[in-house]
Design a protein around this motif. Structure first.
Motif, mmCIF file in Angstrom:
data_model
loop_
_atom_site.group_PDB
_atom_site.id
_atom_site.type_symbol
_atom_site.label_atom_id
_atom_site.label_comp_id
_atom_site.label_asym_id
_atom_site.label_seq_id
_atom_site.Cartn_x
_atom_site.Cartn_y
_atom_site.Cartn_z
ATOM 1 N N UNK A 17 0.822 -1.216 0.000
ATOM 2 C CA UNK A 17 0.000 0.000 0.000
ATOM 3 C C UNK A 17 0.856 1.266 0.000
ATOM 4 N N UNK A 18 0.289 2.320 -0.580
ATOM 5 C CA UNK A 18 0.923 3.629 -0.565
ATOM 6 C C UNK A 18 -0.184 4.677 -0.440
ATOM 7 N N UNK A 19 -0.331 5.235 0.754
ATOM 8 C CA UNK A 19 -1.408 6.204 0.949
ATOM 9 C C UNK A 19 -1.138 7.062 2.173
ATOM 10 N N UNK A 20 -1.647 8.296 2.120
ATOM 11 C CA UNK A 20 -1.639 9.198 3.271
ATOM 12 C C UNK A 20 -3.004 9.862 3.343
ATOM 13 N N UNK A 21 -3.630 9.795 4.522
ATOM 14 C CA UNK A 21 -4.948 10.398 4.719
ATOM 15 C C UNK A 21 -4.811 11.459 5.794
ATOM 16 N N UNK A 22 -5.194 12.683 5.484
ATOM 17 C CA UNK A 22 -5.039 13.803 6.403
ATOM 18 C C UNK A 22 -6.408 14.328 6.814
ATOM 19 N N UNK A 23 -6.733 14.153 8.108
ATOM 20 C CA UNK A 23 -7.975 14.708 8.687
ATOM 21 C C UNK A 23 -9.239 14.314 7.932
ATOM 22 N N UNK A 24 -9.209 13.274 7.162
ATOM 23 C CA UNK A 24 -10.366 12.856 6.355
ATOM 24 C C UNK A 24 -10.813 13.933 5.354
ATOM 25 N N UNK A 25 -9.918 14.892 5.060
ATOM 26 C CA UNK A 25 -10.262 15.864 4.014
ATOM 27 C C UNK A 25 -9.310 15.802 2.828
ATOM 28 N N UNK A 26 -8.277 14.976 2.906
ATOM 29 C CA UNK A 26 -7.358 14.838 1.775
ATOM 30 C C UNK A 26 -6.757 13.432 1.783
ATOM 31 N N UNK A 27 -6.592 12.884 0.591
ATOM 32 C CA UNK A 27 -5.984 11.567 0.396
ATOM 33 C C UNK A 27 -4.947 11.678 -0.712
ATOM 34 N N UNK A 28 -3.738 11.169 -0.448
ATOM 35 C CA UNK A 28 -2.705 11.076 -1.480
ATOM 36 C C UNK A 28 -2.364 9.604 -1.641
ATOM 37 N N UNK A 29 -2.550 9.082 -2.851
ATOM 38 C CA UNK A 29 -2.291 7.664 -3.098
ATOM 39 C C UNK A 29 -1.771 7.484 -4.515
ATOM 40 N N UNK A 30 -0.963 6.448 -4.716
ATOM 41 C CA UNK A 30 -0.415 6.185 -6.045
ATOM 42 C C UNK A 30 0.752 5.236 -5.974
ATOM 43 N N UNK A 31 1.800 5.504 -6.751
ATOM 44 C CA UNK A 31 2.924 4.586 -6.843
ATOM 45 C C UNK A 31 4.102 4.928 -5.952
ATOM 46 N N UNK A 32 4.111 6.135 -5.375
ATOM 47 C CA UNK A 32 5.301 6.602 -4.667
ATOM 48 C C UNK A 32 5.394 6.067 -3.242
ATOM 49 N N UNK A 33 6.545 5.461 -2.929
ATOM 50 C CA UNK A 33 6.925 5.164 -1.559
ATOM 51 C C UNK A 33 7.632 6.384 -0.974
ATOM 52 N N UNK A 34 8.195 6.244 0.230
ATOM 53 C CA UNK A 34 8.874 7.366 0.874
ATOM 54 C C UNK A 34 10.382 7.164 0.757
ATOM 55 N N UNK A 35 10.959 7.732 -0.284
ATOM 56 C CA UNK A 35 12.398 7.636 -0.537
ATOM 57 C C UNK A 35 12.747 8.605 -1.657
ATOM 58 N N UNK A 36 14.016 8.944 -1.758
ATOM 59 C CA UNK A 36 14.472 9.936 -2.735
ATOM 60 C C UNK A 36 14.041 9.607 -4.162
ATOM 61 N N UNK A 37 14.288 8.361 -4.580
ATOM 62 C CA UNK A 37 14.095 8.001 -5.977
ATOM 63 C C UNK A 37 12.679 8.175 -6.470
ATOM 64 N N UNK A 38 11.690 7.999 -5.589
ATOM 65 C CA UNK A 38 10.287 8.101 -6.006
ATOM 66 C C UNK A 38 9.887 9.548 -6.297
ATOM 67 N N UNK A 39 10.755 10.475 -5.914
ATOM 68 C CA UNK A 39 10.502 11.887 -6.178
ATOM 69 C C UNK A 39 11.574 12.465 -7.102
ATOM 70 N N UNK A 40 12.170 11.577 -7.920
ATOM 71 C CA UNK A 40 13.108 12.010 -8.947
ATOM 72 C C UNK A 40 14.451 12.455 -8.428
ATOM 73 N N UNK A 41 14.773 12.134 -7.180
ATOM 74 C CA UNK A 41 16.026 12.598 -6.583
ATOM 75 C C UNK A 41 17.070 11.473 -6.633
ATOM 76 N N UNK A 42 18.270 11.824 -7.066
ATOM 77 C CA UNK A 42 19.357 10.854 -7.202
ATOM 78 C C UNK A 42 20.061 10.691 -5.855
ATOM 79 N N UNK A 43 20.191 9.436 -5.388
ATOM 80 C CA UNK A 43 20.931 9.150 -4.158
ATOM 81 C C UNK A 43 22.370 8.812 -4.527
#
Length: 490
Positions: free
Chosen positions: A123-149
């Motif tokens: 799973x990949x999701x973040x739910x904030x106060x039941x007023x916003x949901x962010x979901x998709x393919x991105x995990x939490x790491x540099x590469x998923x946001x186009x950043x070179x490690x």
């Protein structure tokens, strides 16, 4: 009659309360910005669930924001897959010193139950106060946001990815309810930090040894406790530094209302948005996926695709063709529906075993008339999307392979993107994404050449990515031998 009328009015009122809005978060900087702004203005609770959270700059930034939210009284709950929790124990301990933060892991490995090893929470999701949901393919790491490690000892892929921000939708409540059902299920346990947990760090943690006149053991315990406290204090300083850097980049929003208003200007009002997932309720202890359609994400997604009448475009990092997919493709092609798949190839696939699975099964899709495009790399295609008749969009964590279909827990959204607004820039954004992927891809069977020009990476970084992929594929001969035994694990 009066009760029936009141019930009908209540149903209509509840539906009217939701407008189903979506922002297509293709740009990684926009995706980071959305996360930062909604965390910074959260008021009650943040639910976080990811397959992997690494120990790098992006992770430190996100964790520092969650820690700041908890200090403001926001309840923060994090679920991460047990085998892919790469956060340092020190950072987790620093977070858990705040009573408003809890971290749990999905499916810890048990030596007496090795068959559970392969069943992961993807799973990949973040739910904030039941007023916003962010979901998709991105995990939490540099590469998923186009950043070179830039780490020679532990090179990481840079990924072409996508997720979505959902606003004012019942899908947000559905995601929150799913999170809660998983949180309280028997498959999720509090993270075990051993000597770095809160109890072991307490001032009186070693007192029992002293009262028993075991001075040597008491001294060892105290030394270890103090050393761990120093390490955790250093982790706190790292999180503080990451927080200051993040605030310098994104600023502090004026209010939740201001953030909602800003993102509302980018959002497109759509038809219905559904959150689909593998439901843990009724699941057996073996972690097998439930058979009921309403409890199985694969069946829900395939059902939606089966209704296509014109074309289906599938974007998936890993494509290992299953019998169910063959039947789906056959059904579509018999009705004249055009099916295209975009997936990774030898220059971009960061998982050699999955690439062997692709090579050994892709003919099953091609034989059914599916047009397959191979991504050139050396960055890795990681977006997970399905576009049906240019009217229905799936964005989530689901890969087209045996693992996502039968083993992993997965989530995603299915949205009716025939927008209410006359100007539908959402469809333009999706088409731009697909056009960029197409420009970086080659039709299967044609010569697949690695791309040497990736806009946000320099020549040295591109070369290092290429070497990483080439090195990873050096042992594919082993996976070729094992393929008949492990096919359904890929």
């Amino acid at each position: 009659m009066k009760k029936l009328l009141l019930a009908l009015i209540a149903v209509l009122a509840s539906k009217a309360a939701f407008a189903d809005k979506i922002v297509f978060l293709d740009d990684p900087d926009d995706s980071l910005k959305a996360r930062a702004q909604f965390i910074l203005t959260a008021e009650r609770e943040i639910r976080v669930q990811y397959f992997t959270i690494e120990d790098d700059e992006v992770s430190a930034s996100g964790l520092s924001l969650l820690r700041y939210a908890a200090e403001r009284g926001v309840k923060v709950r994090i679920i991460v897959d047990a085998l892919h929790n790469l956060m340092s124990d020190e950072k987790q301990a620093a977070l858990l010193l705040n009573p408003n933060i809890e971290i749990r892991e999905y499916n810890n490995f048990k030596i007496y139950a090795p068959w559970r090893y392969s069943k992961r929470m993807h799973d990949k999701a973040m739910i904030i106060d039941r007023h916003a949901l962010i979901s998709g393919g991105r995990n939490v790491a540099n590469g998923y946001f186009g950043k070179f490690s830039d780490n020679d000892d532990d090179p990481k892929p840079v990924l072409e990815d996508t997720d979505a921000l959902v606003l004012e939708s019942q899908a947000i409540n559905e995601a929150a309810q799913y999170f809660d059902s998983l949180w309280f299920s028997r498959f999720v346990k509090p993270v075990d930090l051993g000597w770095k947990d809160k109890k072991s760090l307490a001032e009186d943690a070693c007192d029992d040894l002293r009262w028993r006149d075991n001075i040597n053991e008491y001294d060892n315990c105290e030394y270890r406790r103090r050393q761990n406290i120093k390490k955790i204090q250093q982790a706190q300083l790292t999180l503080n530094s990451a927080y200051q850097k993040t605030i310098a980049e994104h600023g502090i929003p004026q209010s939740k209302q201001a953030v909602l208003a800003d993102w509302d200007t980018l959002a497109v009002r759509t038809g219905n948005i559904d959150y689909i997932y593998d439901n843990p309720i009724g699941q057996s202890s073996s972690l097998e996926k439930p058979e009921a359609v309403e409890n199985n994400i694969a069946k829900q997604l395939y059902q939606a695709i089966r209704r296509a009448y014109k074309n289906v475009v599938i974007v998936t990092p890993y494509f290992v063709v299953t019998p169910e997919q063959v039947e789906l493709f056959r059904t579509l092609r018999q009705r004249g529906v055009k099916v295209e798949v975009f997936t990774n190839g030898e220059h971009s696939n960061d998982v050699p075993a999955a690439h062997v699975g692709f090579r050994r099964t892709v003919h099953l899709a091609v034989n059914e008339g599916v047009k397959v495009w191979v991504y050139n790399g050396p960055d890795t295609l990681h977006a997970k999307m399905v576009l049906i008749d240019n009217q229905t969009l799936f964005v989530g964590s689901y890969n087209w392979d045996f693992r996502s279909q039968n083993l992993n827990r997965e989530v995603g959204i299915i949205a009716d993107i025939t927008a209410v607004e006359q100007k539908n820039h959402l469809q333009d954004d999706i088409q731009d994404k697909l056009a960029r992927i197409l420009s970086r891809s080659t039709l299967l069977g044609m010569e697949n050449r690695m791309n040497t020009n990736i806009g946000h990476l320099n020549e040295r970084q591109v070369r290092k990515l290429a070497n990483m992929i080439r090195s990873a594929h050096g042992n594919t001969w082993l996976w070729e031998l094992l393929f008949p035994l492990v096919k359904e694990q890929l």
